[in-house]
Design a protein around this motif. Structure first.
Motif, PDB file in Angstrom:
ATOM      1  N   ILE A  83      44.709  56.137  83.417  1.00 23.77           N
ATOM      2  CA  ILE A  83      45.076  54.735  83.654  1.00 23.77           C
ATOM      3  C   ILE A  83      44.529  54.298  85.002  1.00 23.77           C
ATOM      4  O   ILE A  83      44.670  55.010  86.004  1.00 23.77           O
ATOM      5  CB  ILE A  83      46.608  54.555  83.642  1.00 23.77           C
ATOM      6  CG1 ILE A  83      47.191  54.916  82.270  1.00 23.77           C
ATOM      7  CG2 ILE A  83      46.980  53.111  83.998  1.00 23.77           C
ATOM      8  CD1 ILE A  83      48.709  54.843  82.212  1.00 23.77           C
ATOM      9  N   THR A  84      43.900  53.134  85.023  1.00 22.79           N
ATOM     10  CA  THR A  84      43.396  52.556  86.275  1.00 22.79           C
ATOM     11  C   THR A  84      43.896  51.117  86.399  1.00 22.79           C
ATOM     12  O   THR A  84      44.247  50.488  85.402  1.00 22.79           O
ATOM     13  CB  THR A  84      41.856  52.529  86.315  1.00 22.79           C
ATOM     14  OG1 THR A  84      41.373  51.696  85.252  1.00 22.79           O
ATOM     15  CG2 THR A  84      41.273  53.920  86.175  1.00 22.79           C
ATOM     16  N   THR A  85      43.907  50.609  87.629  1.00 23.16           N
ATOM     17  CA  THR A  85      44.277  49.211  87.821  1.00 23.16           C
ATOM     18  C   THR A  85      43.159  48.277  87.383  1.00 23.16           C
ATOM     19  O   THR A  85      43.410  47.204  86.851  1.00 23.16           O
ATOM     20  CB  THR A  85      44.605  48.938  89.301  1.00 23.16           C
ATOM     21  OG1 THR A  85      43.520  49.391  90.114  1.00 23.16           O
ATOM     22  CG2 THR A  85      45.879  49.645  89.716  1.00 23.16           C
ATOM     23  N   HIS A  86      41.930  48.691  87.581  1.00 23.22           N
ATOM     24  CA  HIS A  86      40.745  47.839  87.406  1.00 23.22           C
ATOM     25  C   HIS A  86      39.830  48.503  86.387  1.00 23.22           C
ATOM     26  O   HIS A  86      39.525  49.689  86.501  1.00 23.22           O
ATOM     27  CB  HIS A  86      40.064  47.721  88.784  1.00 23.22           C
ATOM     28  CG  HIS A  86      38.754  47.009  88.797  1.00 23.22           C
ATOM     29  ND1 HIS A  86      37.880  47.121  89.858  1.00 23.22           N
ATOM     30  CD2 HIS A  86      38.159  46.173  87.918  1.00 23.22           C
ATOM     31  CE1 HIS A  86      36.814  46.400  89.632  1.00 23.22           C
ATOM     32  NE2 HIS A  86      36.949  45.812  88.464  1.00 23.22           N
ATOM     33  N   ALA A  87      39.397  47.771  85.382  1.00 20.91           N
ATOM     34  CA  ALA A  87      38.576  48.335  84.301  1.00 20.91           C
ATOM     35  C   ALA A  87      37.140  48.554  84.762  1.00 20.91           C
ATOM     36  O   ALA A  87      36.199  47.971  84.233  1.00 20.91           O
ATOM     37  CB  ALA A  87      38.609  47.426  83.084  1.00 20.91           C
ATOM     38  N   ALA A  88      36.979  49.435  85.750  1.00 20.09           N
ATOM     39  CA  ALA A  88      35.652  49.680  86.322  1.00 20.09           C
ATOM     40  C   ALA A  88      35.005  50.947  85.791  1.00 20.09           C
ATOM     41  O   ALA A  88      33.813  51.157  86.004  1.00 20.09           O
ATOM     42  CB  ALA A  88      35.755  49.766  87.849  1.00 20.09           C
ATOM     43  N   PHE A  89      35.771  51.787  85.085  1.00 18.80           N
ATOM     44  CA  PHE A  89      35.282  53.127  84.773  1.00 18.80           C
ATOM     45  C   PHE A  89      34.965  53.328  83.284  1.00 18.80           C
ATOM     46  O   PHE A  89      34.987  54.443  82.782  1.00 18.80           O
ATOM     47  CB  PHE A  89      36.301  54.175  85.245  1.00 18.80           C
ATOM     48  CG  PHE A  89      36.531  54.124  86.730  1.00 18.80           C
ATOM     49  CD1 PHE A  89      35.750  54.883  87.590  1.00 18.80           C
ATOM     50  CD2 PHE A  89      37.500  53.298  87.269  1.00 18.80           C
ATOM     51  CE1 PHE A  89      35.935  54.830  88.962  1.00 18.80           C
ATOM     52  CE2 PHE A  89      37.693  53.226  88.649  1.00 18.80           C
ATOM     53  CZ  PHE A  89      36.913  53.990  89.488  1.00 18.80           C
ATOM     54  N   GLY A  90      34.670  52.232  82.608  1.00 16.11           N
ATOM     55  CA  GLY A  90      34.383  52.327  81.180  1.00 16.11           C
ATOM     56  C   GLY A  90      33.143  53.141  80.860  1.00 16.11           C
ATOM     57  O   GLY A  90      33.145  53.973  79.945  1.00 16.11           O
ATOM     58  N   TYR A  91      32.069  52.931  81.611  1.00 18.69           N
ATOM     59  CA  TYR A  91      30.840  53.698  81.362  1.00 18.69           C
ATOM     60  C   TYR A  91      31.058  55.174  81.665  1.00 18.69           C
ATOM     61  O   TYR A  91      30.581  56.050  80.933  1.00 18.69           O
ATOM     62  CB  TYR A  91      29.692  53.162  82.222  1.00 18.69           C
ATOM     63  CG  TYR A  91      29.232  51.781  81.849  1.00 18.69           C
ATOM     64  CD1 TYR A  91      28.568  51.534  80.646  1.00 18.69           C
ATOM     65  CD2 TYR A  91      29.466  50.698  82.697  1.00 18.69           C
ATOM     66  CE1 TYR A  91      28.142  50.260  80.307  1.00 18.69           C
ATOM     67  CE2 TYR A  91      29.042  49.417  82.371  1.00 18.69           C
ATOM     68  CZ  TYR A  91      28.386  49.203  81.169  1.00 18.69           C
ATOM     69  OH  TYR A  91      27.964  47.938  80.832  1.00 18.69           O
ATOM     70  N   LEU A  92      31.775  55.461  82.739  1.00 16.01           N
ATOM     71  CA  LEU A  92      32.059  56.853  83.092  1.00 16.01           C
ATOM     72  C   LEU A  92      32.905  57.497  81.996  1.00 16.01           C
ATOM     73  O   LEU A  92      32.638  58.638  81.582  1.00 16.01           O
ATOM     74  CB  LEU A  92      32.775  56.902  84.444  1.00 16.01           C
ATOM     75  CG  LEU A  92      33.068  58.289  85.025  1.00 16.01           C
ATOM     76  CD1 LEU A  92      33.009  58.243  86.554  1.00 16.01           C
ATOM     77  CD2 LEU A  92      34.443  58.796  84.594  1.00 16.01           C
ATOM     78  N   ALA A  93      33.920  56.785  81.513  1.00 17.07           N
ATOM     79  CA  ALA A  93      34.783  57.318  80.460  1.00 17.07           C
ATOM     80  C   ALA A  93      33.976  57.643  79.204  1.00 17.07           C
ATOM     81  O   ALA A  93      34.113  58.733  78.623  1.00 17.07           O
ATOM     82  CB  ALA A  93      35.886  56.319  80.133  1.00 17.07           C
ATOM     83  N   GLU A  94      33.135  56.721  78.785  1.00 16.38           N
ATOM     84  CA  GLU A  94      32.345  56.957  77.579  1.00 16.38           C
ATOM     85  C   GLU A  94      31.357  58.104  77.760  1.00 16.38           C
ATOM     86  O   GLU A  94      31.105  58.872  76.835  1.00 16.38           O
ATOM     87  CB  GLU A  94      31.601  55.673  77.200  1.00 16.38           C
ATOM     88  CG  GLU A  94      32.530  54.574  76.698  1.00 16.38           C
ATOM     89  CD  GLU A  94      31.785  53.365  76.170  1.00 16.38           C
ATOM     90  OE1 GLU A  94      30.675  53.090  76.669  1.00 16.38           O
ATOM     91  OE2 GLU A  94      32.302  52.696  75.272  1.00 16.38           O
ATOM     92  N   ARG A  95      30.802  58.228  78.951  1.00 20.39           N
ATOM     93  CA  ARG A  95      29.825  59.283  79.209  1.00 20.39           C
ATOM     94  C   ARG A  95      30.443  60.667  79.042  1.00 20.39           C
ATOM     95  O   ARG A  95      29.791  61.585  78.528  1.00 20.39           O
ATOM     96  CB  ARG A  95      29.254  59.130  80.629  1.00 20.39           C
ATOM     97  CG  ARG A  95      28.247  60.194  81.048  1.00 20.39           C
ATOM     98  CD  ARG A  95      26.947  60.092  80.275  1.00 20.39           C
ATOM     99  NE  ARG A  95      26.341  58.782  80.430  1.00 20.39           N
ATOM    100  CZ  ARG A  95      25.306  58.353  79.702  1.00 20.39           C
ATOM    101  NH1 ARG A  95      24.785  59.126  78.759  1.00 20.39           N
ATOM    102  NH2 ARG A  95      24.803  57.137  79.901  1.00 20.39           N
ATOM    103  N   TYR A  96      31.703  60.819  79.469  1.00 23.06           N
ATOM    104  CA  TYR A  96      32.302  62.157  79.508  1.00 23.06           C
ATOM    105  C   TYR A  96      33.451  62.343  78.519  1.00 23.06           C
ATOM    106  O   TYR A  96      34.283  63.227  78.675  1.00 23.06           O
ATOM    107  CB  TYR A  96      32.737  62.476  80.942  1.00 23.06           C
ATOM    108  CG  TYR A  96      31.579  62.328  81.902  1.00 23.06           C
ATOM    109  CD1 TYR A  96      30.462  63.166  81.796  1.00 23.06           C
ATOM    110  CD2 TYR A  96      31.554  61.311  82.855  1.00 23.06           C
ATOM    111  CE1 TYR A  96      29.362  62.995  82.629  1.00 23.06           C
ATOM    112  CE2 TYR A  96      30.459  61.149  83.702  1.00 23.06           C
ATOM    113  CZ  TYR A  96      29.369  61.984  83.575  1.00 23.06           C
ATOM    114  OH  TYR A  96      28.264  61.822  84.392  1.00 23.06           O
ATOM    115  N   GLY A  97      33.488  61.507  77.479  1.00 22.04           N
ATOM    116  CA  GLY A  97      34.439  61.697  76.397  1.00 22.04           C
ATOM    117  C   GLY A  97      35.873  61.404  76.771  1.00 22.04           C
ATOM    118  O   GLY A  97      36.804  62.000  76.203  1.00 22.04           O
TER     119      GLY A  97
END
Length: 315
Positions: A208-222
């Motif tokens: 969980i994050t406050t700001h939706a900034a890590f979508g690409y990182l999340a998708e990259r590493y499953g």
């Protein structure tokens, strides 16, 4: 160098330089430095320019350290500074005032980082199981996500494009730019490998994050990013969204609510307290300050990896 500037009438050039005379060191005039003058919109772009350009470039950032880049409003001095540069490196649709200034400028070399890789639409939920909830919180709640620099693979793609643009704009130093780009891409490849190995085996894949900034990182590493707010870090979550997050945290074994350094942590701490979770920093690297866990992009990314490993129960 600065070939275009030689064509500006002396009176106009003097006026522009006079307007810049009061600028600080961090935003010093991008005027006649004897090097390839690059204006970067904010830290991730400035870092690329510095790494690729090395001693051959003079880099100026429009966004000061500690300033939230989404909120940037360009001053008259910065507009003059932009006009006096050899190149501008920016990320379209992240900072509207920068987009407007670039569109109105006569700079020959305009490098839009978003055109150098593929962008995706991300909502509050991105990654693995987020697809199950797309009707409620997915792409329809989001927009084209500009946070490409947080994915080392996409950032490397951008680096290659920036290097090629520098080579074309300043051919006298093309060999330097080519070598520096290759070295930077190699470091980004190594960082990608660290993330792949470090997040391969985890107790949960949801954070969980406050700001939706890590979508690409999340998708990259499953992984799956569940954001309290959307792509706008200052937006406020609805009561229903907060309840959904609390239920999801319990169901998915989430331990931590991440917040960032340049935006208030009040919402993250409130939700964490109500749900019995911890809080920690996950830095979107929009600027380096004294609060940053590291001195540059790479050290902050390694701190981010360590924070994710701890929150996700990496084995």
């Amino acid at each position: 160098m600065n070939v275009r500037r030689r064509l500006i009438p002396l009176v106009a050039a003097a006026g522009a330089l006079s307007a810049l005379s009061a600028c600080s060191t961090d935003s010093a005039a991008a005027g006649d430095t004897g090097r390839f003058d690059v204006v970067a919109s904010f830290y991730p772009m400035a870092f690329l320019a510095e790494q690729i350009g090395g001693d051959q470039v003079h880099v100026t950032s429009l966004t000061e350290p500690g300033q939230e880049p989404h909120d940037l409003e360009i001053s008259a001095k910065q507009t003059a500074q932009l006009q006096e540069s050899d190149a501008v490196l920016y990320l379209k649709n992240l900072q509207p005032s920068v987009d407007d200034a670039v569109n109105q400028s006569e700079i020959k070399t305009k490098i839009d980082a978003s055109s150098l890789t593929s962008l995706e639409k991300h909502g509050n939920e991105v990654g693995g199981h987020a697809a199950e909830h797309d009707d409620a919180h997915g792409e329809e709640a989001g927009g084209e996500d500009p946070h490409i620099w947080l994915d080392p693979v996409k950032y490397a793609e951008v680096a290659k494009g920036v290097g090629a643009a520098f080579e074309k704009a300043d051919p006298d130093h093309a060999a330097t730019y080519k070598a520096n780009t290759a070295a930077l891409v190699k470091k980004l490849d190594a960082l990608n490998t660290k993330f792949e190995n470090g997040l391969r085996n985890t107790g949960t894949k949801v954070f969980i994050t406050t700001h939706a900034a890590f979508g690409y990182l999340a998708e990259r590493y499953g992984l799956t990013e569940e954001a309290i707010n959307g792509l706008d870090p200052e937006s406020e979550p609805s009561a229903d969204r907060v309840k959904d997050l609390e239920r999801m945290a319990k169901a998915d074994g989430v331990t931590t609510v991440f917040y960032e350094t340049l935006v208030s942590d009040k919402t993250a701490k409130t939700i964490a307290s109500d749900a019995g979770l911890r809080t920690d920093v996950l830095d979107p690297i929009e600027g380096i300050t004294a609060k940053s866990r590291g001195k540059d992009y790479f050290s902050v990314q390694e701190a981010n990896l360590k924070a994710l490993q701890g929150a996700l129960g990496a084995k």
